[in-house]
Design an enzyme around this catalytic site. Structure first.
Site, PDB file in Angstrom:
ATOM      1  N   ASP A 399       0.940  -1.111  -0.027  1.00 49.59           N
ATOM      2  CA  ASP A 399       0.060  -0.041   0.042  1.00 49.59           C
ATOM      3  C   ASP A 399       0.667   1.258   0.053  1.00 49.59           C
ATOM      4  O   ASP A 399       2.022   1.242   0.369  1.00 49.59           O
ATOM      5  CB  ASP A 399      -0.856  -0.018   1.076  1.00 49.59           C
ATOM      6  CG  ASP A 399      -2.054   0.824   1.106  1.00 49.59           C
ATOM      7  OD1 ASP A 399      -2.272   1.507   0.256  1.00 49.59           O
ATOM      8  OD2 ASP A 399      -3.040   0.675   1.964  1.00 49.59           O
ATOM      9  N   GLU A 402       3.410   4.712  -4.190  1.00 51.68           N
ATOM     10  CA  GLU A 402       3.431   5.541  -5.258  1.00 51.68           C
ATOM     11  C   GLU A 402       4.979   6.017  -5.264  1.00 51.68           C
ATOM     12  O   GLU A 402       5.556   6.265  -6.366  1.00 51.68           O
ATOM     13  CB  GLU A 402       2.669   6.703  -5.211  1.00 51.68           C
ATOM     14  CG  GLU A 402       1.077   6.408  -5.747  1.00 51.68           C
ATOM     15  CD  GLU A 402       0.403   5.486  -4.387  1.00 51.68           C
ATOM     16  OE1 GLU A 402      -0.508   5.050  -4.598  1.00 51.68           O
ATOM     17  OE2 GLU A 402       0.758   5.702  -3.298  1.00 51.68           O
ATOM     18  N   ASP A 471      -7.851   4.160  -3.969  1.00 54.88           N
ATOM     19  CA  ASP A 471      -8.906   4.551  -2.908  1.00 54.88           C
ATOM     20  C   ASP A 471      -9.933   5.470  -3.583  1.00 54.88           C
ATOM     21  O   ASP A 471      -9.881   6.543  -3.797  1.00 54.88           O
ATOM     22  CB  ASP A 471      -8.196   5.527  -1.788  1.00 54.88           C
ATOM     23  CG  ASP A 471      -7.495   4.750  -0.951  1.00 54.88           C
ATOM     24  OD1 ASP A 471      -7.299   3.593  -1.028  1.00 54.88           O
ATOM     25  OD2 ASP A 471      -6.672   5.329  -0.104  1.00 54.88           O
TER      26      ASP A 471
END
Length: 685
Positions: A399, A402, A471
């Protein structure tokens, strides 16, 4: 003196300002590099070494055939005339004019793509604006074509399948995944082999690739008779995915978040008690003492080894959330910092964002380990192995990879691989690489581990990384966008993908309107490559150590929803052998399980336009219901096949749009030609 020469089996053009080198790089494919001064061989990218193959044919114009006008003497392209140099490689032809302008042609001499100079005088099709220290702001221009459609380019939430006319940022963000590979309806694929932050502008007047800060231009170009073959060439060039482990085609259960070992086990036990299929259950964030400890907090997870053993006995894998963030309070901060294994900064403190983490109740500065550094990847895996893998855990949720920095000032970041503006897009791929190399080093080649990531870059598939769409919202409009997001992900080389079933940001399980969204999304999820429940449901709680969303299990949405959702759990189980076949096909050919219609029906013009349907493998057409209250929808069945309604057995003609019933319990499904799949449950004896 000629501007051309044959070099290393390829073609090179030079003038006083720039060079261009074109080299064979796989079947019907070439790599093109251009820069100022010398060719740099060690810049990071996505391409593997080219496979051995037949040497291309290079034809240089005869000496003295180039005409140079007075204007050319001061570096302008205008006035430089003469026959082009030609490189022939399989079915691809590459022409370079004496002025350095490149054209790509097919075997019949038809133009696939050509550079377009920005102006007849200056600049040309390639522009290098110096920034100092050997870095440039780079622009590469190509012509536009009225009939062209463009697909791929990673995962985006704009709802477009054909992205002609769009401007796409080449940067990693939550829900926006930059994979700079495009597939064109004109019969070519192009990989911008550059991890720099930038953009691609797909305008009607031309296509422009931009790197805000880079050393040289580097891209890969391929052609093939079909889009499926183009994807095969791309997999050959950047790496084939491994075969997805068999357990992974089952149902994955998650919510934000199970706070304790006992809470998580209670849900798994209830699935088992009800006889519901379950392959994976997830320990989400905050199961750690601090970010960067990469281990369980014993207060809430007192015996993880026993937990893993109990889940194994039920046939359930435990997936743990692993963030790349490091809290200064972490037990690993000092060593990571002292050894230079964190992302550095050009100025200011070496932290990159703020987060509410244990043990602090207030936001604190945190940093990220440097996934581009081999030593940092080794340190991370050693820690993961000691605290998770040695307990029997081999499924990792990557998670916030990025990485999720706020504010994100790329040029102020200093990675092992280079300045952040030049290399930042590499990060999620290299993060997945740490886990893949760790799993393959510590297990036999047939290990059944994998990683599940919120971001990716070109080549992530070769490290066994699955992707989900981040998300996202919780309404029908967002659900519609997940179809194009998933299809373009597949057209970017990543075969393993899903979206949070029901979306992430909210949704009240007691609300009938949201129950309808959940049912329709669950139906879509049952036919996605990965089938995963997740979300932050109402009642939501603030970010912090005690955060937890509302219930998000199939029994949380009322009796009718439960009956429908569990019927799709059973249907997914019946389809798993077929899905596993498609995963094996993906590994072998680069063709993902979730397919745009034109991959199977490239001769049907309508198949290139359909954005709200897809094929699961070659034989099953899926048409999700995307509007509230709908009890039917229009479905286009491609020309070139016969079709059968999978629910009723009714034959339907291809090349036509049909109005198809879709009551709440049914997602429209259609079988191709003589395909037989177990859509309907077997009759009881």
């Amino acid at each position: 003196m000629s501007a051309f020469r044959e070099v290393d089996g390829g073609l090179e053009w030079r003038n006083s300002e720039q060079f261009v080198r074109i080299e064979p790089w796989g079947a019907d494919s070439v790599r093109v590099r251009s820069g100022v001064g010398v060719l740099l061989e060690d810049l990071p990218g996505a391409l593997l070494a080219p496979p051995p193959g037949a040497r291309p044919v290079v034809e240089l114009p005869p000496p003295g055939s180039v005409i140079r006008s007075a204007e050319a003497s001061i570096g302008a392209a205008v006035g430089i005339q003469g026959p082009p140099a030609l490189l022939r490689h399989g079915d691809l032809r590459v022409e370079v004019t004496p002025a350095g302008v490149i054209r790509f042609l097919d075997a019949q001499g038809e133009e696939l793509l050509a550079e377009r100079p920005a102006h007849f005088w200056w600049p040309g099709a390639r522009n290098f604006s110096p920034l100092g220290a050997g870095r440039y702001r780079i622009e590469q221009l190509f012509a536009a074509y009225e009939d062209e459609r463009i697909y791929g380019l990673g995962q985006h939430q704009h709802g477009l399948l054909d992205q002609k006319g769009a401007v796409i940022d080449l940067v990693q963000r939550n829900t926006e995944v930059s994979i700079p590979f495009l597939l064109s309806s004109r019969g070519y694929g192009l990989l911008w082999n550059n991890p720099a932050v930038g953009a691609v502008e797909l305008a009607t007047s031309g296509t422009r690739w931009i790197a805000h800060q880079a050393r040289q231009i580097d891209y890969w170009f391929t052609t093939a008779p079909t889009p499926a073959r183009i994807l095969g060439h791309y997999a050959d060039a950047t790496g084939h995915s491994p075969v997805l482990p068999e357990w992974a085609t089952g149902f994955w259960q998650s919510k934000l978040r199970y706070r304790t070992q006992e809470e998580l086990l209670t849900v798994a036990r209830e699935h088992h008690r009800r006889g519901l299929p379950l392959s994976v259950i997830v320990a989400d964030f905050y199961h750690w003492p601090s970010l960067g400890d990469w281990r369980f907090d014993e207060t809430d997870w007192p015996d993880p080894k026993q937990m893993v053993a109990e889940l194994d006995a039920m046939g359930v894998k435990l997936m743990v959330s692993v963030w790349p963030s490091v809290n200064p309070a972490s037990e690993n901060w000092a060593e990571l910092s002292e050894r230079g294994l964190l992302i550095g900064t050009e100025s200011g403190l070496p932290t990159h964002t703020r987060f509410i983490d244990k043990p602090s109740p207030a936001p604190i500065p945190v940093a990220f380990y440097d996934a581009t550094n081999p030593q940092a990847r080794e340190f991370l895996w050693d820690t993961i192995k000691r605290n998770y893998a040695d307990l029997g855990i081999n499924v990792f949720w990557l998670d916030a990879c990025e990485p999720e920095m706020v504010p994100l000032h790329h040029a102020n970041l200093r990675f092992w691989a280079g300045n952040g503006a030049e290399v930042a897009n590499l990060y999620p791929r290299e993060h997945a690489r740490a886990f893949w190399e760790g799993l393959t080093a510590d297990a036999d080649p047939d290990h059944d581990g994998m990683s599940f990531s919120r971001s990716a870059w070109a080549g992530s598939q070769r490290y066994g990384a699955a992707l989900w769409s981040g998300d996202i919202g919780v309404d029908f409009a967002t659900l519609r966008h997940q179809i194009t997001a998933g299809l373009n992900t597949a057209l970017s080389g990543l075969p393993w993908w899903c979206a949070d079933i029901g979306g992430f940001h909210g949704g009240d399980p007691a609300d009938p309107a949201y129950q309808e969204v959940m049912i329709r999304w669950f139906q879509f999820g049952a036919f996605s490559p990965l089938f995963r429940m997740h979300g932050d449901r109402a009642p939501r709680t603030p970010l912090g150590r005690d955060i937890t969303g509302g219930p998000n299990e199939v029994w949380s949405y009322g009796e009718r929803a439960y009956d429908i959702m569990t019927s799709y759990l059973a249907l997914r189980e019946r389809l798993r052998p077929y899905l596993q076949q498609q995963m094996e096909t993906a590994a072998r050919t680069g063709l993902a399980p979730m397919r745009a219609l034109f991959l199977e029906f490239p001769q049907d013009p309508r198949a290139w336009e359909i954005t709200d349907q897809f094929l699961l493998g070659p034989d099953l057409l899926v048409a999700p219901v995307l509007e509230a209250g709908a009890d039917s929808r229009q479905v286009y069945l491609p020309e070139g096949a016969g079709w059968t309604c999978a629910w009723t057995g009714r034959p339907l003609a291809g090349g036509r749009t049909h109005q198809c019933p879709a009551p709440l319990e049914r997602i429209p499904l259609f079988l191709r030609d003589d395909a037989r799949l177990p859509i309907l449950a077997a009759e009881p004896r």
